[in-house]
Design an enzyme around this catalytic site. Structure first.
Site, PDB file in Angstrom:
ATOM      1  N   ARG A 127      43.915  35.580  46.765  1.00 47.37           N
ATOM      2  CA  ARG A 127      43.088  35.634  45.545  1.00 47.37           C
ATOM      3  C   ARG A 127      44.072  35.630  44.376  1.00 47.37           C
ATOM      4  NH1 ARG A 127      37.870  37.769  44.040  1.00 47.37           N
ATOM      5  NH2 ARG A 127      37.894  38.856  42.032  1.00 47.37           N
ATOM      6  N   HIS A 170      35.640  29.249  43.675  1.00 48.51           N
ATOM      7  CA  HIS A 170      35.370  30.466  44.454  1.00 48.51           C
ATOM      8  C   HIS A 170      34.526  30.065  45.673  1.00 48.51           C
ATOM      9  CE1 HIS A 170      35.142  34.532  45.460  1.00 48.51           C
ATOM     10  NE2 HIS A 170      34.574  35.058  44.378  1.00 48.51           N
ATOM     11  N   GLN A 189      32.439  32.627  47.778  1.00 44.10           N
ATOM     12  CA  GLN A 189      31.219  33.071  47.107  1.00 44.10           C
ATOM     13  C   GLN A 189      30.085  32.087  47.326  1.00 44.10           C
ATOM     14  OE1 GLN A 189      30.674  36.035  45.209  1.00 44.10           O
ATOM     15  NE2 GLN A 189      28.591  35.291  45.572  1.00 44.10           N
ATOM     16  N   ASP A 206      26.897  34.201  35.581  1.00 43.41           N
ATOM     17  CA  ASP A 206      28.118  34.962  35.852  1.00 43.41           C
ATOM     18  C   ASP A 206      28.556  35.608  34.545  1.00 43.41           C
ATOM     19  OD1 ASP A 206      30.324  36.022  37.118  1.00 43.41           O
ATOM     20  OD2 ASP A 206      31.328  34.111  37.482  1.00 43.41           O
ATOM     21  N   CYS A 231      27.267  36.670  41.087  1.00 48.53           N
ATOM     22  CA  CYS A 231      28.304  37.036  42.059  1.00 48.53           C
ATOM     23  C   CYS A 231      28.856  38.438  41.841  1.00 48.53           C
ATOM     24  CB  CYS A 231      29.429  36.000  42.052  1.00 48.53           C
ATOM     25  SG  CYS A 231      30.391  35.953  40.529  1.00 48.53           S
ATOM     26  N   ARG A 282      28.758  38.138  51.438  1.00 47.57           N
ATOM     27  CA  ARG A 282      30.185  37.811  51.410  1.00 47.57           C
ATOM     28  C   ARG A 282      30.827  38.222  52.737  1.00 47.57           C
ATOM     29  NH1 ARG A 282      33.011  37.524  46.641  1.00 47.57           N
ATOM     30  NH2 ARG A 282      34.773  37.113  48.032  1.00 47.57           N
TER      31      ARG A 282
END
Length: 311
Positions: free
Chosen positions: A107, A134, A137, A225, A268, A296
């Site tokens: 990440r 991502h 996700q 988001d 998310c 997830r």
């Protein structure tokens, strides 16, 4: 094949790298993991390095717990734990870790760092988030939508707000899973044109607008988001300007009423109530954000199992 005759590692870097059937196989494995249908401990004896150059709650906990539940051993490394913070090259890091572990999740801010890691690693590398995408996700988001509303192919999904990394993975997902994606963003924050051109070249139905109402009209899922991502938090990032640009893009109850009557709301997380979404929406009956967060764990199990040959 690699130089030694071994098959190349199964990296999971971008959704665009895969044929739809491969992504579907990962989701099938995720669904099996969620319902406890996987025999034994498929990652027994496997070690997975989890590299965090950006803070994390969901990514760290879901990967660490998921690897444990599959019988493997997670090794969590923050940037301050590693010699890369003192100048060791990513190529050397990749080669060393490949001698120790069976897979690497990273990440990071800079997509070029994970690309270099994957180029030199001889074990699978999984993208846990970069500033341009991502994908883990999105696997969870698709899994969540289909649990609540059935197959996502042919449906309409509305993205409201910043054309950020998650939006860019939604564009890739539209091309691979066959849904229509409507993006309502300020003109200054649209996703990059080359990505839009790629998705349309793949047959994706991508619609752009600056009007949130136009984007959500009839949509089965509304997604947003945070307005200021971690990469946008520096003093010279122009965060107040971003808030001014995005203020008309808050997902409110009134906006949700323009979507399909059975529309769900996704985010998310982490969320900022009163900014990108009203509390009444994220905490209301249409919200599936905590199912999404749980997924997830399961989606990443599917990715891990595929990457390590369990799929």
């Amino acid at each position: 094949m690699t130089a030694g005759g071994e098959p190349p590692p199964r990296h999971f870097l971008e959704l665009m790298d895969f044929e739809p059937a491969v992504l579907r196989r990962m989701l099938d494995l995720a669904a099996q993991a969620k319902r406890g249908a996987l025999p034994g401990k498929p990652l027994a004896g496997k070690a997975v390095a989890l590299i965090f150059e950006k803070p994390s709650t969901r990514t760290r906990v879901s990967f660490e717990v998921g690897i444990h539940q599959l019988g493997g051993h997670p090794i969590v490394l923050s940037s301050k734990d590693m010699q890369s913070s003192r100048g060791e090259s990513m190529s050397d890091t990749a080669k060393v870790l490949s001698r120790y572990v069976d897979a690497i999740m990273m990440r990071t801010h800079d997509v070029n760092r994970i690309r270099e890691l994957a180029h030199y690693a001889t074990v699978p590398v999984i993208n846990g988030l970069t500033d341009i995408s991502h994908p883990c996700q999105l696997m969870a988001d698709v899994l969540t939508f289909e649990e609540h509303r059935g197959p996502i192919a042919g449906q309409t999904i509305a993205w409201i707000g910043d054309g950020n990394n998650v939006a860019q993975s939604f564009i890739q997902a539209a091309a691979r899973f066959g849904f229509t994606l409507r993006l309502a963003t300020p003109a200054a924050l649209r996703p990059p044109q080359p990505l839009l051109d790629w998705a349309r070249g793949e047959g994706a139905r991508i619609e752009l607008t600056e009007d949130p109402v136009e984007a959500v009209r009839g949509a089965r899922c509304v997604v947003t988001d945070t307005w200021v991502s971690m990469s946008d938090e520096s003093p010279d990032s122009g965060a107040p300007s971003r808030h001014n640009l995005l203020a008309p893009y808050q997902v409110t109850e009134a906006l949700m009423r323009q979507a399909a009557p059975d529309a769900i709301f996704q985010h998310c997380l982490p969320a900022h109530r009163g900014e990108e979404v009203a509390a009444e929406v994220i905490d209301g009956p249409q919200s599936v954000v905590f199912d999404e967060a749980e997924n997830r764990l399961h989606a990443q199990k599917g990715v891990l199992l595929w990457a390590l040959g369990g799929g």
